[in-house]
Design an enzyme around this catalytic site. Sequence first.
Site, short mmCIF file in Angstrom:
data_model
loop_
_atom_site.label_atom_id
_atom_site.label_comp_id
_atom_site.label_asym_id
_atom_site.label_seq_id
_atom_site.Cartn_x
_atom_site.Cartn_y
_atom_site.Cartn_z
N GLU A 77 8.85 -5.73 3.76
CA GLU A 77 9.12 -4.34 3.40
C GLU A 77 9.96 -4.26 2.12
OE1 GLU A 77 8.01 -1.64 3.91
OE2 GLU A 77 9.53 -0.14 3.51
N TRP A 120 -4.53 14.12 -6.54
CA TRP A 120 -4.50 12.65 -6.65
C TRP A 120 -5.97 12.27 -6.83
CZ3 TRP A 120 -6.62 8.47 -4.00
CH2 TRP A 120 -6.03 7.23 -4.26
N CYS A 136 -3.43 14.70 -2.25
CA CYS A 136 -3.66 16.03 -2.81
C CYS A 136 -2.89 17.04 -1.95
CB CYS A 136 -5.11 16.46 -2.84
SG CYS A 136 -6.15 15.38 -3.85
N LYS A 196 8.85 -2.21 -1.23
CA LYS A 196 9.69 -1.15 -1.80
C LYS A 196 9.89 -1.38 -3.29
CE LYS A 196 9.63 1.40 0.28
NZ LYS A 196 8.95 1.39 1.50
N HIS A 246 4.30 -24.63 0.67
CA HIS A 246 2.85 -24.77 0.79
C HIS A 246 2.13 -24.16 -0.40
CE1 HIS A 246 3.27 -26.52 4.73
NE2 HIS A 246 4.10 -25.53 5.06
N ASN A 266 -9.15 18.72 -0.40
CA ASN A 266 -8.49 17.44 -0.17
C ASN A 266 -9.47 16.61 0.66
OD1 ASN A 266 -6.74 15.39 0.35
ND2 ASN A 266 -5.26 16.60 1.54
N GLY A 267 -9.74 15.37 0.23
CA GLY A 267 -10.68 14.52 0.96
C GLY A 267 -11.76 14.01 0.03
N GLU A 276 6.52 -0.95 -5.45
CA GLU A 276 5.89 0.37 -5.57
C GLU A 276 6.66 1.31 -6.46
OE1 GLU A 276 5.35 2.78 -1.99
OE2 GLU A 276 7.05 1.80 -1.07
N LYS A 282 1.98 10.20 -1.35
CA LYS A 282 2.40 10.14 0.04
C LYS A 282 1.19 10.54 0.89
CE LYS A 282 6.30 10.04 2.57
NZ LYS A 282 7.07 8.79 2.54
N ARG A 293 2.32 14.55 -2.95
CA ARG A 293 1.00 14.21 -2.40
C ARG A 293 -0.02 13.89 -3.49
NH1 ARG A 293 0.25 15.84 3.22
NH2 ARG A 293 -1.92 15.33 2.88
#
Length: 598
Positions: free
Chosen positions: A471, A74, A2, A475, A494, A100-101, A478, A593, A27
């Site tokens: 990584e 968000w 947010c 990438k 395996h 926010n939170g 996402e 983010k 955000r």
Amino acid sequence: MCGIIGYSGPKEPLPILIGGLSRLEYRGYDSAGVAILDGEKLTIEKKEGKLQILKDHLENSKINGNIGIGHTRWATHGVPNDVNAHPHSDNQKEFAIIHNGIIENYAEMKDDLLKEDFIFESDTDTEVVAVELGNQWTGRLLETVTNVAKKLDGTYALVVTSTKEPGTIVAGRMMSPLVLGVGEGETFLASDSAAILEHTNKMIFLENGDFVEITNGKFKLFDINMNEISREIQEIDWKVSEAEKSGYDHFMYKEILEQAEVIERTISGRLEVGSEEIPIDLNKAKGFEKIWIVACGTAYHAGLFGKDLFEKVLGVPVSVELASEFRYREPIVGKNDLGIVISQSGETMDTIAATELLKENGSHVLALVNVVGSSLARMADSVFYLHVGPEIGVASTKAYLGMLVGQLLLAKHWDSEGKLDTSFDEIKQLPALIEKTFECEDQVKKISKSINEKNDIYFIGRGLDYALAAEGALKLKEISYLHAEALAAGELKHGTLALIEEGTPIIVTASQHHLLDKTTSNVQEVKARGAYVIAVGDSSSKKLQDISNDYITLPEASEMLSTVISIIPLQFIAYHVANLNGESIDQPRNLAKSVTVE
Ligand code: M6R
């Protein structure tokens, strides 16, 4: 998560809010809203969807005022829609609040308010705070907000304005970031310094439990008991242009291409033996009994790379931990241990909690962070800033590279026996090497066409190459929404080998010479099952080149630096595959983010 923006000063707030929200959209982008106070007239406008929908809605409206607050969301409580969007109001529509939170005791508070016949329009935890503000009005906004804050369990950055005290904004924080921008006769609020950098580079990073009362552009800081406090003003040296797209289609692409330039800053002043920029010297480093590297997501992957380096040069065991797991188990952390916490934002909730655990157990905490003045930077005993500038794309690229290089620099300074196969002189050439690696982009673009329609893509590697593979897979998934999985190459047989069939894309990172034959054998195994192999390595890997369908040749470098630059083709693959599929690269669905909630 947010984005928060606030303004008090002589200018019209709406353009400032919209400008700030545009910089904060990364955000959270499922809805956005603003509240403007003009004397005793409060106007709230909010819309579900991307910020552009709110911008279109407000295009011809003239909402004047002297105070404004804005939010990009968000979703945590309640689906993304107009009603759940912030700002929220009390029953009398006299307060506007953005948050926010997560308020953990919101259900209990809501039950109590319902018993008193208050009504609710949304499903959010934030509306409960708004209604409680209306219920608790004491005659002063600061007192009302701090009183209500004392009742809240959970995390918040709250910004409140009210017709009951025209001209005032009150804001406060607990675990969620909030920055005060100090201008000439004007004051800004933001969840992130990059959002207000175009107005001022003078910032105050509020601490947990800090509150601010802003009246007519001037501010005063208080603790939750309304005792006046003071905090240092910091000057941020990020350039405004770094937080802008500057003609590129996507921030992610711009940030990939910035890597040569920003790594120059990461290494600057840190290549000389005894550099004061290295926060822990060799003697101290050697004294640690154990190292814990703790981080989330991409930063965790960077930690996998650091583990091998630190173990090699210090001979100290290193454990790499996911912060969200570490914080809830009972790790045996000692007071002679070193915790290395890695984070771009410095605000990731789980990493902060893990840092608290490390500190409670008496270990020394070194933070590798990018955002100056962030929570982790302030909590840590020692700080190593990445200096890669603001990273706006949700998919981390330049910060990841900064994390690799940061750890490499630390390890090289602790490498008293010359165990790492690189030198400070060679590291100095890294920006040029990165620039040269960009030459693979055209080849990667072509390769991307062969994988953009596949559903499952596997990344394999051994040793440090496995860290890179992890990584690379993150990438790709996402931003392209394709299923991608990273495996230590030796693990394939395996289980996962059962999934390999004709045409399955396998992306191999093979920079580790001493493991090359082993990796090549694993590639033979997937080739034998019809896999389409794309390999990244240097020109010495003849056998691997011959058996791969596509081979991306890295420029000549030591093994160590080859590993570091191997991430660049993987970043290009993720970007170009997502671009071919028309995905929203900078704002991938469901993500945001800076993960400031659990
Ligand atoms: O700000 P941090 O580095 O602490 O963030 C950690 C993760 O949330 C972050 O790396 C995330 O995985 C990125 N979106 C990956 O590209």
